[in-house]
Each structure stands twice: as structure tokens, then as C-alpha cells.
Design an enzyme around this catalytic site. Structure first.
Site, PDB file in Angstrom:
ATOM      1  CB  SER A  16      15.655  39.646 121.887  1.00  0.00           C
ATOM      2  OG  SER A  16      14.828  38.605 122.721  1.00  0.00           O
ATOM      3  CE1 TYR A  51      19.989  36.551 122.052  1.00  0.00           C
ATOM      4  CE2 TYR A  51      18.018  36.931 123.459  1.00  0.00           C
ATOM      5  CZ  TYR A  51      18.728  36.736 122.072  1.00  0.00           C
ATOM      6  OH  TYR A  51      17.591  37.009 121.255  1.00  0.00           O
TER       7      TYR A  51
END
Length: 256
Positions: free
Chosen positions: A149, A163
Site C-alpha cells: 500500500s 496497517y
């Protein structure tokens, strides 16, 4: 130089975790269009089965439901795949989770769930499938593609601590695994997506008109954008890309 088959996946087998929806489904459909036989896995069996049924309109797509957040679950997926195939050409480690909570309240459960699925699972699933990847790497390279990401590259405004850390860790893990597996003719790389409409990225899905204003390209990502990046890395076209992370985000990471 013959470039006519650079992006072909004809005759290749692919296994995509988190393949029932979002980015995983985009990649699965792209691989099918290029001639691959695709196996998709997801924790929710009904959703996995339904997606495989829908994608079968584009080519052979088989559902293998599994929870890869544990090593046992990853090994169960390998055993299920081995019932169908002896080799594996392409592994896409896409299954992921996110968790947001204020710093002072961030729970251990929100750490463990996210880090286990986003960073531990790609390592141990790849480890378990390495013999099948080696076996496939004969006249072509086998491929492992991690889905990271842009939040692992630059800081977003949200309190998604585990995350961000897990995706940054996955990007560096990609480099380390690439060095180890290159001699085995297994090329390891990663994709760092930006805003794509999905159940995980509800903001891009539900508020795309607002999100696009923060993206230099002026839009959120499309299925073709994600499929194109994955096809490049999975095919002969991406054979010389090892350890790198391809950023597919319309410039968002640099415009924050």
C-alpha cells in the site's frame, strides 16, 4: 526481439489470496484475460465460491476458501491447491486487513490481526508454496507479487498504526525475499496501490468524487489500472523486476 507475447500468461497457473473482491478480484480477472488458470482464496467460502463462478465466464477460475492469517490456515490452502496442481507459476499475496483507533486506545487485537494477515501470512504462505514455485520455474520464471500500500511509503492522516507498519514491513520483506529466491528462478515484487474502490477502501468506493480531488491524476484507480500492473509483473515483461514495489496510485503518495 519478439514482444508479441511479453504480457501473455497462457498456460500459467495463479493463486490469489483475498481474491473474492476488490483488488484481488481485479487481478484475477486480468490474469484470466491473459490466459492464466486462476485459483482464488478468501476467508468467506460463499463469497469466494460466488466470485469464482462469476469469473469463470472469462476463463478457468477455481475457489479455494481459506483463512491464511494463521500458519495452519496457510498450510491448509497449500494442501487444497495441491489437490489440483503440482506446480504454481504465480502467487499473489493480496489478503489484508486494516484497523483504525486513537493512539491512546489502540488495542493489541487490532495490532495482531492486521500484522498477522498483512505481513506474516505472505511470508509463510510463500514459504510453504516455494517447492511448487521452484517446480514451475523451468522455461520461465515463477512470480510472487505482494500487495502492499502507499500507506507503507508515506504517512496518511488516519490512525491506522498496525496497517501502516505492516505494509512498510511487507515492502522491505519483498526486497529480502527477492534476494533469497532469485537464484531459484522465483521473482518477488510488490504493488503499492493507492485509492481503488473496494470494501477495504470504503472512502474511495463511496466518496470517489471527493477522493479524486486529492489525487494528481484526478481520479481513483480502475480495475484496468490494477490488472495492468499485476499482468506486467506476472508476465515475461516483468522478469527483470526483483524486490521492487510498483506504486500504482495516480501520484497520490507524493501529493500528500
Amino acid at each position: 526481439m519478439d514482444t508479441t507475447h511479453l504480457f501473455s500468461l497462457e498456460g500459467r497457473t495463479a493463486l490469489i489470496t483475498g481474491g473474492s473482491r476488490g483488488i484481488g478480484r481485479m487481478i484475477a480477472e486480468g490474469f484470466l484475460a491473459q490466459g492464466a488458470k486462476v485459483y482464488i482464496s478468501a476467508r468467506k467460502a460463499a463469497a469466494c465460491d460466488q466470485t469464482a463462478k462469476e469469473l469463470s465466464a472469462f476463463g478457468p477460475c477455481i475457489s479455494l476458501p481459506a483463512d491464511v492469517s494463521t500458519v495452519e490456515g496457510a498450510h491448509a490452502l497449500v494442501a487444497a491447491y495441491a489437490q489440483h496442481e503440482d506446480t504454481l507459476d504465480i502467487l499473489v499475496n493480496n489478503a489484508g486487513a486494516a484497523w483504525g483507533a486513537p493512539y491512546d486506545e489502540f488495542p493489541e487485537s487490532g495490532w495482531d490481526k492486521v500484522v498477522d494477515l498483512n505481513m506474516k501470512a505472505p511470508f509463510f504462505l510463500t514459504q510453504a508454496l516455494t517447492p511448487m514455485l521452484r517446480k514451475a520455474a523451468t522455461d520461465h520464471l515463477a512470480k510472487v507479487i505482494h500487495i502492499a500500500s502507499i500507506d507503507g511509503l508515506s504517512v496518511n492522516p488516519w490512525e491506522t498504526y498496525s496497517y501502516a507498519a505492516s505494509k512498510a514491513g511487507l515492502i522491505h520483506l519483498t526486497r529480502r525475499m527477492a534476494l533469497r529466491l532469485a537464484p531459484d528462478r522465483i521473482a518477488v515484487s510488490a504493488i503499492a496501490p493507492g485509492a481503488f474502490a473496494s470494501d477495504m477502501n470504503k472512502e474511495a468506493r463511496d466518496h470517489g468524487d471527493e477522493v479524486k480531488n486529492r489525487i494528481p491524476a484526478g481520479r481513483i484507480g480502475t480495475p484496468e489500472d490494477m490488472a495492468g500492473a499485476a499482468i506486467f509483473l506476472a508476465s515475461r515483461a516483468g522478469d527483470y523486476v526483483m524486490g521492487s514495489t510498483l506504486v500504482v496510485d495516480g501520484g497520490a503518495a507524493y501529493g500528500r
